[in-house]
Design a protein around this motif. Structure first.
Motif, PDB file in Angstrom:
ATOM      1  N   ALA A  33       0.837  -1.204   0.000  1.00  0.00           N
ATOM      2  CA  ALA A  33       0.000   0.000   0.000  1.00  0.00           C
ATOM      3  C   ALA A  33       0.870   1.251   0.000  1.00  0.00           C
ATOM      4  CB  ALA A  33      -0.932  -0.011   1.207  1.00  0.00           C
ATOM      5  N   GLU A  34       1.958   1.236   0.758  1.00  0.00           N
ATOM      6  CA  GLU A  34       2.886   2.383   0.757  1.00  0.00           C
ATOM      7  C   GLU A  34       3.455   2.604  -0.631  1.00  0.00           C
ATOM      8  OE1 GLU A  34       4.780   2.309   5.238  1.00  0.00           O
ATOM      9  OE2 GLU A  34       5.755   1.144   3.669  1.00  0.00           O
ATOM     10  N   ARG A  36       2.161   1.846  -3.499  1.00  0.00           N
ATOM     11  CA  ARG A  36       1.129   2.352  -4.417  1.00  0.00           C
ATOM     12  C   ARG A  36       0.825   3.826  -4.200  1.00  0.00           C
ATOM     13  NH1 ARG A  36      -1.421  -2.548  -3.015  1.00  0.00           N
ATOM     14  NH2 ARG A  36      -2.704  -1.456  -1.492  1.00  0.00           N
ATOM     15  N   THR A  37       1.003   4.319  -2.998  1.00  0.00           N
ATOM     16  CA  THR A  37       0.575   5.687  -2.696  1.00  0.00           C
ATOM     17  C   THR A  37       1.731   6.585  -2.304  1.00  0.00           C
ATOM     18  OG1 THR A  37       0.062   4.966  -0.457  1.00  0.00           O
ATOM     19  CG2 THR A  37      -1.763   5.020  -2.008  1.00  0.00           C
ATOM     20  N   LEU A  38       2.256   6.385  -1.110  1.00  0.00           N
ATOM     21  CA  LEU A  38       3.285   7.290  -0.580  1.00  0.00           C
ATOM     22  C   LEU A  38       4.534   7.299  -1.460  1.00  0.00           C
ATOM     23  CD1 LEU A  38       3.038   6.450   3.229  1.00  0.00           C
ATOM     24  CD2 LEU A  38       1.828   8.218   1.938  1.00  0.00           C
ATOM     25  N   ARG A  40       4.887   6.343  -4.581  1.00  0.00           N
ATOM     26  CA  ARG A  40       4.597   6.883  -5.921  1.00  0.00           C
ATOM     27  C   ARG A  40       4.600   8.413  -5.871  1.00  0.00           C
ATOM     28  NH1 ARG A  40      -0.179   4.076  -8.467  1.00  0.00           N
ATOM     29  NH2 ARG A  40       1.434   2.536  -8.847  1.00  0.00           N
ATOM     30  N   ALA A  41       3.996   8.973  -4.846  1.00  0.00           N
ATOM     31  CA  ALA A  41       3.979  10.437  -4.705  1.00  0.00           C
ATOM     32  C   ALA A  41       5.381  10.973  -4.443  1.00  0.00           C
ATOM     33  CB  ALA A  41       3.036  10.839  -3.574  1.00  0.00           C
ATOM     34  N   LEU A 114      -3.525  11.293   0.588  1.00  0.00           N
ATOM     35  CA  LEU A 114      -2.901  10.020   0.200  1.00  0.00           C
ATOM     36  C   LEU A 114      -3.296   8.911   1.172  1.00  0.00           C
ATOM     37  CD1 LEU A 114       0.706  11.200  -0.722  1.00  0.00           C
ATOM     38  CD2 LEU A 114      -1.013  10.293  -2.304  1.00  0.00           C
ATOM     39  N   LEU A 115      -3.249   9.200   2.459  1.00  0.00           N
ATOM     40  CA  LEU A 115      -3.590   8.203   3.467  1.00  0.00           C
ATOM     41  C   LEU A 115      -5.063   7.815   3.383  1.00  0.00           C
ATOM     42  CD1 LEU A 115      -1.573   9.586   6.510  1.00  0.00           C
ATOM     43  CD2 LEU A 115      -1.018   7.595   5.092  1.00  0.00           C
ATOM     44  N   ARG A 117      -6.909   7.813   0.775  1.00  0.00           N
ATOM     45  CA  ARG A 117      -7.158   7.103  -0.478  1.00  0.00           C
ATOM     46  C   ARG A 117      -6.804   5.620  -0.396  1.00  0.00           C
ATOM     47  NH1 ARG A 117      -3.781   9.434  -4.969  1.00  0.00           N
ATOM     48  NH2 ARG A 117      -4.115  11.286  -3.736  1.00  0.00           N
ATOM     49  N   GLU A 118      -5.950   5.258   0.529  1.00  0.00           N
ATOM     50  CA  GLU A 118      -5.446   3.876   0.605  1.00  0.00           C
ATOM     51  C   GLU A 118      -5.870   3.224   1.912  1.00  0.00           C
ATOM     52  OE1 GLU A 118      -4.313   0.523  -0.200  1.00  0.00           O
ATOM     53  OE2 GLU A 118      -3.612   1.888  -1.739  1.00  0.00           O
TER      54      GLU A 118
END
Length: 128
Positions: A33-34, A36-38, A40-41, A114-115, A117-118
């Motif tokens: 999950a990290e 995919r979100t954190l 990637r950003a 971001l948090l 969203r996931e």
């Protein structure tokens, strides 16, 4: 827990299985999950690129260590493997807290969004 079990000559299989389950059910899904979100950003910031690469490498190392936990099945070896996983996990979480999250905040990435969203991150106490 595994080191204490090994030192007492108790059965290590139940403790090893608990650690395997924790890694498989909590830590590794959180790591994905990290990524995919954190992560990637954070990759959008050239200054954080190497940090993200290193953190992803640590996720792979955790996954590899989780897959081989208990091979061989000698209590002292399992305790040593668990200690190595614990040290890697602690170091990894410290890097995320002290380096990655501040970099995301400085970049204006919208950490709260971001948090939210996931689901694998929001409200989860496991930092991987």
């Amino acid at each position: 827990m595994l080191a204490a079990t090994a030192a007492s000559s108790g059965p290590v299989r139940p403790a090893r299985n608990l650690l395997r389950a924790f890694l498989a059910d909590e830590v590794l899904p959180h790591a994905r999950a990290e990524e995919r979100t954190l992560y990637r950003a954070a990759r959008r910031d050239p200054g954080a690129s190497l940090l993200v690469q290193a953190l992803i490498s640590e996720h792979r190392d955790l996954a590899s260590r989780a897959a081989t936990l208990g091979e061989p099945a000698q209590p002292a070896a399992i305790a040593a493997q668990a200690a190595a996983i614990s040290a890697l996990f602690a170091s990894h979480a410290a890097k995320e807290d002290s380096l990655l999250l501040p970099a995301l905040e400085r970049s204006g990435a919208g950490l709260a969004a971001l948090l939210a969203r996931e689901p694998g991150l929001a409200g989860n106490q496991c930092a991987a």
